[in-house]
Scaffold this motif. Structure first.
Motif, PDB file in Angstrom:
ATOM      1  N   THR A  71       0.842  -1.191   0.000  1.00  0.00           N
ATOM      2  CA  THR A  71       0.000   0.000   0.000  1.00  0.00           C
ATOM      3  C   THR A  71       0.881   1.246   0.000  1.00  0.00           C
ATOM      4  OG1 THR A  71      -0.123   0.052   2.425  1.00  0.00           O
ATOM      5  CG2 THR A  71      -1.802  -1.223   1.256  1.00  0.00           C
ATOM      6  N   LYS A  87       1.221   5.495   1.548  1.00  0.00           N
ATOM      7  CA  LYS A  87       0.819   6.391   2.634  1.00  0.00           C
ATOM      8  C   LYS A  87       1.106   7.817   2.226  1.00  0.00           C
ATOM      9  CE  LYS A  87       0.707   5.298   6.815  1.00  0.00           C
ATOM     10  NZ  LYS A  87       0.863   4.895   8.215  1.00  0.00           N
ATOM     11  N   GLU A 139      -2.093  10.462   6.461  1.00  0.00           N
ATOM     12  CA  GLU A 139      -3.066   9.399   6.233  1.00  0.00           C
ATOM     13  C   GLU A 139      -4.292   9.517   7.144  1.00  0.00           C
ATOM     14  OE1 GLU A 139      -4.245   6.723   3.627  1.00  0.00           O
ATOM     15  OE2 GLU A 139      -2.263   7.666   3.615  1.00  0.00           O
ATOM     16  N   PRO A 140      -4.108   9.812   8.460  1.00  0.00           N
ATOM     17  CA  PRO A 140      -5.314   9.988   9.293  1.00  0.00           C
ATOM     18  C   PRO A 140      -6.212  11.102   8.779  1.00  0.00           C
ATOM     19  CG  PRO A 140      -3.369   9.692  10.672  1.00  0.00           C
ATOM     20  CD  PRO A 140      -2.880   9.857   9.264  1.00  0.00           C
ATOM     21  N   ARG A 181      -6.419  12.115   5.659  1.00  0.00           N
ATOM     22  CA  ARG A 181      -7.063  11.652   4.425  1.00  0.00           C
ATOM     23  C   ARG A 181      -8.222  10.716   4.734  1.00  0.00           C
ATOM     24  NH1 ARG A 181      -3.715   9.290  -0.653  1.00  0.00           N
ATOM     25  NH2 ARG A 181      -2.991   7.708   0.833  1.00  0.00           N
ATOM     26  N   ARG A 182      -8.030   9.799   5.688  1.00  0.00           N
ATOM     27  CA  ARG A 182      -9.121   8.899   6.048  1.00  0.00           C
ATOM     28  C   ARG A 182     -10.304   9.671   6.616  1.00  0.00           C
ATOM     29  NH1 ARG A 182      -4.855   5.411   7.882  1.00  0.00           N
ATOM     30  NH2 ARG A 182      -5.153   6.172  10.023  1.00  0.00           N
ATOM     31  N   ALA A 183      -9.995  10.685   7.451  1.00  0.00           N
ATOM     32  CA  ALA A 183     -11.068  11.493   8.026  1.00  0.00           C
ATOM     33  C   ALA A 183     -11.821  12.259   6.942  1.00  0.00           C
ATOM     34  CB  ALA A 183     -10.496  12.468   9.054  1.00  0.00           C
ATOM     35  N   VAL A 189     -12.110  11.373   3.778  1.00  0.00           N
ATOM     36  CA  VAL A 189     -12.902  10.405   3.015  1.00  0.00           C
ATOM     37  C   VAL A 189     -14.165  10.029   3.785  1.00  0.00           C
ATOM     38  CG1 VAL A 189     -12.957   8.044   2.121  1.00  0.00           C
ATOM     39  CG2 VAL A 189     -10.944   9.491   1.727  1.00  0.00           C
ATOM     40  N   ALA A 190     -13.989   9.765   5.102  1.00  0.00           N
ATOM     41  CA  ALA A 190     -15.148   9.400   5.932  1.00  0.00           C
ATOM     42  C   ALA A 190     -16.155  10.544   5.980  1.00  0.00           C
ATOM     43  CB  ALA A 190     -14.684   9.037   7.339  1.00  0.00           C
TER      44      ALA A 190
END
Length: 504
Positions: free
Chosen positions: A230, A232, A257-258, A260-262, A264-265
């Motif tokens: 993967t 990051k 990454e955190p 980006r995940r937030a 996206v969520a």
């Protein structure tokens, strides 16, 4: 004095005493060893670097020196026989910059870090005549390096250091290993483009150019390839530094990454909310909590109020005229500001064509794109209330006499009518009644028959019937049941203190 590089081959007649006089005052330590492995001389600097005051404390031979001093490399690996610098010079080896940690046997408190190089002086026949160890005290340098190592390793910010000469990694901290999942062995010694910290950087060409120049690399986004296949998202930056005598580049990272995940969520959550908002059959507004300006409406709002999006967009709730009066609008705003939410509070709402609707209004505070908003929903209960009134009217129409109704049913009918009648009419009609008619009405509300009322008031039944007929006309009812409901809506009861008659 600065270090002296003795690199010429002296004639066989070299005077050892003169040589010793030359090197006595050097700041570097100098130890002379004979080919037979005996230690014949050391200057004051060399003795001091071993915690000695006289030559004998070093040991008379190379073997005795090994017994009196333990030597370790900087990675804490202990040197064995044959690996000591003093062993290597005896073997005729010429070396530069061997860094070792020196500890006196039996005294771990006394330790030094030496940077050692060798020199072999030969005679006229080319045979070793004098073997020399030149020792520099690197304790301060090692102490500073240890502090840097501790700081570098303890720093939670991920970081790696590469040597600019060959662009290979020489240090990596725990933060980088945890962020990427790499092992230390998979990083140390690898090239910058093997474990590529500039992979997919948005200004990769600039970063490579600055790396080759040994110049600062500005912050930029990049995608690190991880061992599991993967990637990051990170922010990477490079800063030139010197480690010892080597020019290096310190790469530091910020893990995105955190975030980006937030993001996206959040985006997925907002998409789900938008879909639910559009298709819900409940009329719903979104308005700015500060200005009460409408941000969006769903299709159900248009179906219920006949307002289209273009009629409402950009206007405040007040400008739209959703509530019939300024007072109602203020009551709504005050209630919403006080608690931040409402649940099924009844308000009149004005449709675009001017028709009034009875609605249950609910509201909740939400944050949309970091802006505080109100989510306001309407439930049209106009038809329900009309149906309730029609039911009550139908019941009253068939009531010829309320004597067979239970007291509980009469109270429920009165409550239904009271809940649905227009506000402000509680006293309507009572002012037109005489005191006696009020008494009669009060007893009717208690469920008494005409004969019972006559007995209570000391009147003839005919007189009571006349009073009943008069008050029916004044309050516009046509049956005893209607009169009971009308009286109970307005809180009319019989005279206080009198015993109540029989109820049927």
């Amino acid at each position: 004095m600065s270090a002296v590089d003795i690199s010429v081959t002296p004639p066989a007649s070299t005077n050892r005493r003169q040589l010793q006089q030359i090197i006595t005052g050097l700041s570097e330590g100098v130890i002379l060893i004979e080919p037979d492995q005996s230690i014949t001389w050391a200057n004051e600097a060399a003795l001091s670097m071993h915690g000695a005051t006289e030559l004998a404390e070093l040991g008379g031979t190379v073997s005795e020196y090994r017994k009196r001093f333990q030597l370790r490399y900087r990675n804490n690996h202990r040197l064995g026989e044959g690996s000591y610098p003093i062993d290597r010079v005896i073997a005729g080896e010429v070396f530069e910059d061997v860094v070792v940690e020196v500890v006196r046997e039996g005294d771990d408190e006394q330790k030094w870090v030496h940077r050692v190089r060798s020199l072999v002086l030969t005679d006229a026949a080319g045979e070793p005549d004098c073997l020399v160890l030149i020792v520099a005290d690197a304790s301060d340098w090692a102490s500073a390096e240890q502090r840097f190592e501790r700081t570098f390793n303890a720093n939670p910010a991920p970081a790696v250091i590469c040597r600019l000469q060959d662009q290979r990694y020489i240090k990596v901290n725990q933060g980088f290993l945890e962020m990427t999942g790499h092992t230390r062995e998979a990083v140390i010694g690898k090239g910058v483009f093997e474990v590529d910290v500039l992979a997919m950087a948005d200004r990769r060409d600039l970063a490579v150019e600055r790396l080759n120049e040994g110049a600062t690399i500005p912050q930029m986004q990049a995608e690190l390839n991880l061992p599991d296949g993967t990637t990051k998202l990170v922010v990477v930056a490079g800063q030139p530094i010197d480690l010892g005598d080597e020019a290096c580049m310190l790469f530091t990272f910020m893990d995105l990454e955190p975030r980006r995940r937030a993001e996206v969520a959040l985006r997925q959550s907002e998409e789900r909310f938008a879909k639910a908002f559009r298709i819900t059959p409940v009329p719903t507004f979104i308005c700015n909590a500060e200005s009460m300006q409408v941000v969006d409406i769903n299709e159900a709002v248009t179906q219920t109020t006949h307002y289209a999006s273009e009629d409402i967009a950009g206007k405040t709730i007040h400008e739209i005229g959703l509530f019939p009066s300024q007072q109602t609008y203020r009551q709504f705003c005050h209630a919403l500001e006080a608690s931040g939410s409402l649940l099924n509070v009844e308000y009149p709402v004005v449709r675009k064509d001017g028709e009034h609707l009875d609605c249950l209004v609910s509201a909740e505070t939400v944050t949309i794109h970091e802006v505080r908003c109100y989510l306001i929903s309407l439930m049209d209960i106009t038809d329900r209330k009309r149906t309730e009134m029609e039911l009550v009217t139908a019941i009253e129409a068939v009531m010829q006499d309320a004597s067979w109704f239970s007291q509980t049913l009469l109270e429920k009918l009165a409550n239904v009518r009271r809940a649905n009648r227009p506000k402000g009419n509680d006293a309507y009609g009572l002012a037109d009644l005489t005191a006696r008619e009020r008494e009669v009405l009060g007893h009717i509300a208690e469920g008494l028959a005409d004969k019972e009322i006559a007995a209570e008031l000391g009147l003839s039944p005919n007189t009571v019937r006349n009073h009943v007929a008069a008050l029916y006309s004044k309050i516009d009812v046509h049956s005893r049941g209607e009169a009971i409901v009308w009286a109970r809506e307005r809180g009319v009861a019989g005279p206080p203190g009198r015993p109540k008659g029989r109820r049927r």
